[in-house]
Write a protein that holds these residues in place. Structure first.
Motif, short mmCIF file in Angstrom:
data_model
loop_
_atom_site.label_atom_id
_atom_site.label_comp_id
_atom_site.label_asym_id
_atom_site.label_seq_id
_atom_site.Cartn_x
_atom_site.Cartn_y
_atom_site.Cartn_z
N ALA A 19 -4.15 7.66 0.18
CA ALA A 19 -3.28 7.34 1.32
C ALA A 19 -4.08 7.08 2.59
O ALA A 19 -3.51 6.80 3.64
CB ALA A 19 -2.28 8.48 1.55
N LYS A 37 0.83 -1.21 0.00
CA LYS A 37 0.00 0.00 0.00
C LYS A 37 0.86 1.26 0.00
O LYS A 37 0.59 2.20 -0.75
CB LYS A 37 -0.93 0.01 1.22
N ASN A 41 0.84 4.04 -2.92
CA ASN A 41 0.47 5.42 -2.60
C ASN A 41 1.51 6.41 -3.10
O ASN A 41 1.18 7.43 -3.72
CB ASN A 41 0.30 5.59 -1.09
#
Length: 315
Positions: A113, A80, A84
């Motif tokens: 985010a 992630k 981002n």
């Protein structure tokens, strides 16, 4: 009331959040009378609630199972973070701060985010294992406004303030120390994380004006779509095909948090030249909070695959 909330995917968080948003929309300031009432029924007490939940989730971390948590949630968090940063850099590179289709770089980065840790906790309580729930503290590192500001700073190559991130880690570490030194403390503190869900939901909802969110209209819908694609799609594919899991944890990490509504204003305060983007970004993100909080639990329920052999399943 409890049975009704449990029937709704993520309902222990979602139902109080929507009730609180109704108060914020039609009776703003009703709980702002100071003292305990303001602390528990507004966003004022949010940091304490999150800190307490981080400590309790840290206490539930069994260091002998830490490798399990890092193998799953640790990998997904790393994926992630990389996504981002890459998406933030590409957005600013191609579209600049003004963005595209009415969505500014501030709105886009704050949304992609974002992570709603309370929804993560709610979904993992319904569909996950004790190890999944204990990862709340790790997920909590991404829930503060500091994280989207970190991504924004990297995208803008500006100075980074690490203090808010460190302040989130400390309760997790303290809880882990307590829980591993004394198993009775672990048993005592571990349930506390789930108990905070309705309170977190109410505090998150206290920042959401539903009318402003609806006014965001097409841009709010588009921002929500851009939040899910490609980021969520990539994370689910990583979990299903690399980690060989059902994808629920990826979805649990993929909902826009109410706290993210405050991010545009914070960025605007730090960089006054970006104030022109604050109002529209705030409304768009608020819309995304409401929509993603509904969509994410529905998709998670569809992805969930019970494992009869899982001895670590939450009761």
């Amino acid at each position: 009331m409890y049975d009704f909330m449990k029937k709704v995917p993520g309902g222990l968080l979602l139902v109080p959040m929507l009730i609180s948003a109704l108060f914020c929309t039609f009776a703003p300031g009703i709980f702002e009378i100071g003292g305990a009432t303001q602390a528990i029924f507004t966003a004022d007490g949010l940091n304490y609630i999150i800190g307490f939940a981080c400590l309790c989730s840290g206490a539930s971390i069994d260091l002998s199972h830490l490798s399990v948590v890092l193998r799953k949630e640790g990998v997904l968090i790393l994926v992630k973070v990389i996504i981002n940063i890459v998406l933030g850099l590409l957005f600013i590179q191609f579209f600049g701060m003004d963005g595209i289709w009415g969505i500014s770089a501030i709105a886009y980065i704050a949304a992609i985010a974002s992570t709603n840790p309370s929804l993560f906790l709610a979904l993992e309580s319904d569909y996950g294992t004790k190890d999944d729930i204990s990862a709340f503290g790790l997920v909590g590192l991404l829930c503060t406004p500091a994280y989207p500001m970190l991504v924004f700073s990297i995208s803008q190559t500006t100075a980074i303030n690490w203090t808010p991130i460190i302040s989130t880690i400390i309760p997790v570490v303290v809880g882990a120390v307590l829980g591993n030194l004394d198993p009775k403390m672990r048993d005592y503190l571990a349930p506390g994380a789930a108990i905070t869900l309705p309170f977190m939901g109410f505090a998150f909802g206290a920042n959401i004006n539903l009318i402003d969110a609806i006014k965001a209209g097409p841009q709010g819908v588009l921002l929500t779509i851009l939040f899910y694609i490609p980021m969520v799609l990539i994370m689910v594919l990583v979990e299903r095909y690399l980690l060989k899991e059902d994808g629920v944890t990826s979805l649990a990490m993929s909902s826009i948090a109410g706290m993210s509504v405050s991010v545009p204003a914070i960025i605007g305060a730090v960089i006054p030249s970006y104030q022109e983007f604050v109002a529209s970004a705030t409304a768009q993100i608020a819309f995304g909070v409401v929509i993603s909080s509904i969509i994410t639990p529905i998709i998670a329920r569809k992805l969930y695959r019970p494992k009869e052999t899982d001895q670590n399943k939450v009761a």
